[in-house]
Design an enzyme around this catalytic site. Structure first.
Site, PDB file in Angstrom:
ATOM      1  N   GLU A 540       0.835  -1.215   0.000  1.00  0.00           N
ATOM      2  CA  GLU A 540       0.000   0.000   0.000  1.00  0.00           C
ATOM      3  C   GLU A 540       0.866   1.259   0.000  1.00  0.00           C
ATOM      4  O   GLU A 540       0.564   2.225  -0.697  1.00  0.00           O
ATOM      5  CB  GLU A 540      -0.975   0.004   1.187  1.00  0.00           C
ATOM      6  N   ASP A 604       3.650  -4.716  -5.416  1.00  0.00           N
ATOM      7  CA  ASP A 604       4.080  -6.018  -4.877  1.00  0.00           C
ATOM      8  C   ASP A 604       5.603  -6.089  -4.765  1.00  0.00           C
ATOM      9  O   ASP A 604       6.148  -6.540  -3.750  1.00  0.00           O
ATOM     10  CB  ASP A 604       3.614  -7.166  -5.792  1.00  0.00           C
TER      11      ASP A 604
HETATM   12 ZN   LIG Z   1      -2.751  -2.722  -4.582  1.00  0.00          ZN
END
Ligand SMILES: [Zn+2]
Length: 704
Positions: A540, A604
């Site tokens: 995030e 990621d």
């Molecule tokens: Zn995301």
């Protein structure tokens, strides 16, 4: 809800697949089993209990595989073998396991709340009676399409353009986004204030490409869709020839809307969202649509500026407005009315809706049990009422404290990462640090709950209740126009198994629903928790610096804080990630779209890197303790990578894989794991991989 379709909220995980317009409710579609008379408490047979998902799980692994050849199979092989997709799901993974577990808790809460007890507090009455009206299948079935009749009659009575526009505005007030979307959004250049926005939309299929592309699958999807539309119209009483004629008209209109719409990759670019015009300019851009009448009859407060997303759409749609007959518009509105209401009507509507959207498009074999659909619908529409009982039962102060500590550790790691980046020059680095320092976080649930006092919920009136709740949310959204941004508000309900970053608020958000195993386990060591929720936090945070987030500053405004050279370098590096993921094929011949999934893949990769940095720091601080030692035969860093990978164990139907490749900005679990570890030299070190092995990329990509 409207908020979820905005550019500025980036989610972690499983996007709900819904039609581009009026989608929220169709998840709640389908059949069921309970019977009761109107207004009575409906009890369901106790569902099969779901146990709490495990976090780090040796039993999920396939140790016959070399981790350096296929780390996904190594981490998840046994889990995937032992967890076939249940017939009422289109994909099944760790997120779903936890969501089912949460759903069970919500079910217990709602069963209790549904007792017809005059002593219930107002919130319990609302969620309890909403749920009861949904479970009351006998009443729902006996009413057929009657609850929709007033709206259908209003549509049938339209005889001129003024009435057409007013009816469209009324439908928008019930969250049926016919022709386009309309709502409040943060001003991209003054994020502390909301402005009005109109957005491309109005489709019944989940993506514009289905209307435009000529490959056999798209053609087949169009044929099945038209059959579905016609079936729905016939269920409303049309004869076959009328239904066919209306369906042709609906297809003509939606195809034109699709042709006018930008594709998903173009819509990832903030500049295509950045067209604030004076309302008078919008009127000039699309003079054939009476926006003045539309806005006035919607019930939204008046405003002078509006963000037009994008102007090309409205310019092109303007061209078709007068060439479509009133009768054809009426067919289009009728279809969207029944499409929106179908999941809440009687069995034949529910079944027909299921068989196209869930079965054909997603490969789900059976509808979900009615209680599951009713729990989901209550969470979607009255989520902050239901969520209060949920957090009272599940979320403690301890969890919040440990979570805050981890967020702090991840923020420090991202700061150190930015400081050490080889490719970034001092000016941009400084600005990146300023943005990072400005990121705030929300954990668990809102400090201030939504006030539902104006929402009237009655037993025995499911569609009426759904419309009450939708109208409340639309009013709430429209009333923000011209008002300051309320940063305490949440874009997800507390039981949601997901997380998001908002570029306008520059904050990261973690609902209570995800702060449990397999993501976060108080009984596990740091290595596993940093691999789970730690990577989620890192993910995030990194969204603030992906291809979208990097174009917003720390105050949430769209503004360029990059030097030209650094931006060029950034684009080259994200290009590497886009090419890498485009080479992945979830099914033979089916490639991922590396540009559609770029933001998530960047998040990621960055998230994993900084979570590992944070773990190393935490381990160093505990030097000599058991934290640095092997456990279950794995070093802490190996456990970190395994903990990360096991969050993404999943199976999905081919249909669901195809749909996701077109519409989902997230890569499938397998590629979230492989794509990330093969770029990370620390993974190769942790498992002693050799340079020529599959999990060691010859062309490792790195942005953050
Ligand atoms: Zn995301």
């Amino acid at each position: 809800m409207y908020l979820k379709t905005l550019l500025t909220a980036v989610l972690l995980g499983i996007a709900t697949v819904a039609a581009q317009s009026g989608g929220a409710a169709h998840q709640a579609s389908a059949t069921a089993s309970a019977t009761a008379s109107a207004g009575e408490k409906v009890s369901t047979p106790a569902p099969k209990p779901v146990s709490r998902p495990k976090s780090f799980d040796l039993g999920a692994m396939d140790k016959t595989v070399d981790p350096c050849e296929d780390f996904y199979q190594y981490s998840c092989g046994a889990w995937r073998r032992d967890n076939p997709i249940p017939p009422d799901q289109a994909r099944w993974g760790r997120f779903n396991e936890l969501a089912e577990y949460n759903r069970q808790l919500l079910h217990e809460i709602l069963e209790k709340a549904s007792a017809n007890d005059p002593k219930r507090d107002p919130l319990t009455q609302k969620v309890g009676d909403f749920y009861t009206s949904c479970m009351d299948e006998k009443t729902v079935n006996s009413l057929g399409s009657t609850p929709l009749k007033p709206l259908l009659e209003r549509i049938a009575a339209i005889s001129n353009k003024d009435q057409l526009v007013e009816t469209m505005a009324y439908m928008h007030s019930l969250d049926m986004n016919v022709l386009f979307g309309f709502g409040a959004q943060p001003d991209l250049h003054n994020a502390s204030m909301h402005i009005a926005a109109v957005r491309q939309g109005g489709l019944g299929l989940p993506d514009r490409d289905y209307y435009i592309k000529d490959d056999p699958k798209s053609q087949e999807t169009r044929e099945k869709y038209q059959a579905h539309v016609a079936n729905m119209l016939k269920l409303l009483g049309d004869d076959d020839s009328a239904a066919q004629k209306e369906t042709q008209a609906i297809m003509r209109i939606e195809t034109k809307l699709a042709q006018a719409a930008y594709d998903r990759v173009a819509m990832r670019d903030p500049k295509n969202h950045d067209h604030k015009l004076a309302v008078t300019e919008l009127l000039t851009l699309a003079p054939n649509f009476e926006f003045t009448r539309f806005f006035a009859s919607s019930g939204a407060p008046s405003f002078t500026d509006v963000n037009v997303v994008p102007p090309d759409f409205f310019k092109q749609v303007n061209g078709i407005l007068d060439s479509v007959s009133i009768d054809d518009w009426k067919a289009y509105l009728k279809w969207h009315a029944i499409h929106s209401a179908a999941p809440t009507l009687s069995e034949p509507f529910v079944q027909e809706n299921f068989s196209f959207y869930e079965k054909y498009l997603s490969g789900q074999k059976e509808p979900r049990a009615r209680w599951k659909r009713c729990v989901l619908l209550t969470d979607q529409l009255l989520g902050e009422a239901l969520g209060q009982s949920y957090v009272a039962q599940t979320f403690g102060a301890d969890g919040k404290k440990r979570m805050l500590k981890m967020v702090d550790a991840l923020e420090q790691a991202l700061g150190a990462d930015i400081q050490d980046l080889s490719w970034m020059t001092a000016d941009t680095r400084k600005q990146a640090q300023i943005k990072l320092k400005a990121i705030s976080n929300k954990i668990g649930y809102p400090d201030k709950w939504r006030d539902y006092s104006t929402v009237k919920i009655a037993r025995g009136d499911l569609l009426g209740n759904v419309w009450q709740a939708r109208a409340f949310e639309m009013r709430r959204n429209w009333n923000k126009i011209g008002q300051p941004l309320d940063k305490t508000e949440w874009g997800m309900t507390p039981p949601t198994v997901n997380a998001y970053y908002s570029s306008s608020e520059n904050d990261i958000n973690f609902p209570a629903g995800i702060l449990q195993p397999p993501f976060f386990d108080q009984t596990q060591d740091d290595a596993v928790n940093f691999g789970g929720i730690g990577v989620v936090i890192g993910h995030e945070l990194t969204h603030g610096f992906d291809d979208q987030g990097s174009k917003f500053d720390g105050n949430g405004n769209l503004s360029n804080w990059w030097t030209e050279a650094d931006r060029k370098e950034f684009d080259q590096r994200t290009g590497c990630i886009a090419d890498e993921y485009s080479s992945f094929t979830p099914l033979p011949e089916l490639h991922l779209n590396g540009r559609l999934t770029l933001g998530e893949n960047t998040a990621d990769n960055g998230g994993m890197r900084i979570a590992l940095m944070a773990l190393r720091k935490a381990l160093a601080a505990e030097k000599g303790s058991s934290a640095s030692q092997k456990k279950d035969g794995f070093t802490p860093e190996q456990r970190f990578f395994l903990g990360f990978a096991q969050v993404w164990c999943e199976n999905r139907t081919d249909e669901s894989a195809r749909l996701a490749a077109k519409t989902d900005p997230h890569s499938p679990g397998r590629y979230r794991v492989i794509g990330t570890v093969q770029n990370n030299p620390d993974f190769a070190k942790a498992f002693a991989c050799k340079p020529n092995q599959k999990m060691v990329s010859q062309n490792a990509c790195r942005v953050w």
